[in-house]
Design an enzyme around this catalytic site. Structure first.
Site, mmCIF file in Angstrom:
data_model
loop_
_atom_site.group_PDB
_atom_site.id
_atom_site.type_symbol
_atom_site.label_atom_id
_atom_site.label_comp_id
_atom_site.label_asym_id
_atom_site.label_seq_id
_atom_site.Cartn_x
_atom_site.Cartn_y
_atom_site.Cartn_z
ATOM 1 N N SER A 21 15.829 10.328 18.089
ATOM 2 C CA SER A 21 15.383 8.967 17.787
ATOM 3 C C SER A 21 14.369 9.002 16.651
ATOM 4 C CB SER A 21 14.849 8.302 19.055
ATOM 5 O OG SER A 21 14.729 6.904 18.879
ATOM 6 N N GLU A 72 24.032 4.283 23.559
ATOM 7 C CA GLU A 72 22.705 4.195 22.940
ATOM 8 C C GLU A 72 21.973 2.890 23.292
ATOM 9 O OE1 GLU A 72 21.155 6.472 21.238
ATOM 10 O OE2 GLU A 72 22.595 7.719 20.176
ATOM 11 N N HIS A 94 20.514 6.030 25.472
ATOM 12 C CA HIS A 94 19.683 6.610 24.416
ATOM 13 C C HIS A 94 18.742 7.663 25.012
ATOM 14 C CE1 HIS A 94 17.600 6.553 20.535
ATOM 15 N NE2 HIS A 94 16.440 6.381 21.159
#
Length: 527
Positions: free
Chosen positions: A197, A315, A409
């Site tokens: 990320s 995600e 995610h």
């Protein structure tokens, strides 16, 4: 093992002597400072190298995390960052006992450049170290303390720039590794940077930054996002300049100049910035980040290093704040897509049909941010003549799937680190069964092998072909499977959207799907 069962280990490094501990075949050192505290007059300045310290420094506890606003208590990501301070520039090292010239794996945490900590147990480096790596995790400045740009800060800089302090912290940590890691058994000429990320965004920044060139030799970007980024002093792509944002934040905090901001309590700065709606980003300043990432990677100016890059199928299931309000029905959805995408609308509707609006919206934002970025990264490294390894993580399990969080995610992280039993309190509990253990072993093996050799290999698992071989990718579901041509045409669609928007000075980020602005016409240079 209890602390009493540990034995102490002393290492004399160029930075100074440190006392860590040996445990379960590893030597562990925590909370080592890699730069001077960025406090007082050093707030919003590049990190400064420390002189060699005197005596033996204790290295058995994590250093303070940067002052930050944590995740909401009910969030699956909510975890305790421990003690917080501006004096936060430290790193941690896990070393296999007897290591000599071992490859080095440097982890950069995510958290939207707003929060995060190397002390989170999900990032424990023990399992990767047991694969023969020296594992390093770092803390860096986040939020306004790490990324504020301001005209007065630029004026006092010898380079005439500001912002990017958190990125410069990461560079300073890599320089510390380069100078010191041999004393711990690591090879400074075999360094892999990795992150997820915002950590993967940081990996891209480091690949693009001349300041970091030569400090790493391989890279891993998990769920990166190559979005339009503010320029230092000029409006661009529909965004105000980074300096203008800094001046605005000064007003929001009722401060009178940089001296007043430096005198303000750091937590007040951080909390006030969040309440005002400040969002930290890197700054395109012509020096530390010379140009937009898409341009640097288009022109082959990024670090020419082997790369793993990929994304997760779910995600956005845990990031629904990135979604716009849903369309009222299929007709409204299709009308919005046609209004936003024009001559590309039929292609968009083919990928993201209105039959299930929620799933279509989840997939649109996922692909525009994460899927496109991951494939772009491996495609651009392939064009440089270095291997790029592409993956899709599509693994689910009962607790996650029942919560509507299939392959969410960051859900790949505990499989990579071998920490499926050490996740955050609200994280969907990973079952204790052989399927989960086997997948984790495989992913840890692939990542560790890549750090050792530049080629990801896992015992008893398929060979991972580079992307350049027929657009190959590794599919992580119940077990790894090699496949080809992930979502054919997805990358080309979002590449066309980005290219047209760039040519028309429009941002390319999460303004996609039903909130997409009218699509500019075909532009020169857009395929």
């Amino acid at each position: 093992m209890s602390a009493a069962a540990r034995s102490e280990v002393i290492v004399d490094a160029p930075a100074g002597s440190v006392r860590g501990y040996a445990e379960d075949g590893l030597e562990i050192f925590k909370g080592l400072p890699y730069a001077a505290p960025p406090v007082g007059e050093n707030r919003w300045r590049p990190p400064v190298e420390l002189p060699r310290w005197e005596g033996v420094r204790e290295a058995t506890e994590f250093g303070a995390s940067c002052i930050q606003v944590g995740s909401l208590p009910q969030s699956i990501y909510a975890d305790d960052p421990g003690r917080q301070s501006e004096d936060c520039l430290s790193l941690n090292i896990w070393v296999p006992e007897g290591a000599e010239n071992a490859p080095v794996f440097v982890w950069i945490y995510g958290g939207a450049l707003v929060n995060g900590s190397s002390s989170f147990s999900i990032y424990d480096g023990a399992e990767l170290a047991r694969r023969g790596l020296v594992v390093v995790s770092i803390n860096y400045r986040v939020g306004p303390l790490g990324y504020l740009a301001h005209p007065a800060l630029s004026a006092e800089s010898a380079d005439g720039v500001s912002g990017n302090y958190g990125l410069l912290d990461q560079v300073a940590a890599l320089r510390w590794v380069n100078r010191n890691i041999a004393a711990f058994g690591g090879d400074p000429d075999q360094v892999t940077i990795a992150g997820e990320s915002a950590g993967a965004l940081s990996v891209m920044y480091l690949m693009a930054s001349p300041n970091a060139r030569g400090l790493f030799h391989r890279a891993i970007a998990q769920s990166a996002y190559m979005l339009s980024t503010p320029e230092l002093s000029e409006e661009s792509f529909g965004m105000p300049s980074a300096e203008a944002v800094g001046s605005w934040l000064e007003e929001q905090l009722d401060a009178d100049g940089i001296d007043a901001l430096r005198a303000m309590d750091a937590r007040r700065v951080t909390m006030g910035a969040v309440r005002a709606g400040y969002v930290p980003w890197g700054t395109i300043d012509g020096r530390i980040l010379p140009r937009q990432l898409v341009d640097i990677f288009d022109d082959g100016e990024q670090a020419p290093v082997p790369l793993i890059a990929g994304f997760n199928s779910g995600e956005i299931r845990s990031l629904r704040r990135l979604l716009p309000p849903a369309a009222s029905d299929a007709d409204a959805y299709e009308a919005a897509i046609r209004n936003g995408y024009g001559d590309l609308a039929d292609t968009v509707l083919g990928f993201y049909p209105p039959g299930n609006i929620d799933e279509a919206m989840l997939a649109t934002t996922r692909d525009a941010m994460y899927g496109w970025t991951a494939e772009r990264l491996v495609a651009k490294q392939t064009a440089l003549g270095v291997p790029g390894y592409f993956y899709l993580f599509d693994h689910g399990y009962r607790a996650a799937d029942e919560a509507g969080l299939h392959a969410f995610h960051a859900s790949e992280i505990p499989y990579v680190f071998g920490t499926t039993r050490r996740t955050a309190p609200n994280w969907p509990e990973v079952p204790r069964n052989e399927t989960e253990r086997s997948l984790s072993r495989a992913m840890t093996d692939y990542w560790a092998s890549f750090a050792r050799t530049g080629t990801p290999v896992a015992e008893g698992q398929p060979d991972w072909a580079p992307y350049g071989e027929n657009e190959a990718y590794m599919y992580f579901s119940e077990a790894p499977q090699l496949a080809n041509h992930l979502l054919p045409g997805m990358y080309e669609l979002h590449e066309q959207v980005m290219c047209r928007r760039r040519a028309a000075d429009i941002p390319w980020n999460w303004n996609v799907g039903i909130i997409a602005p009218p699509m500019p016409p075909q532009a020169s240079g857009c395929r």
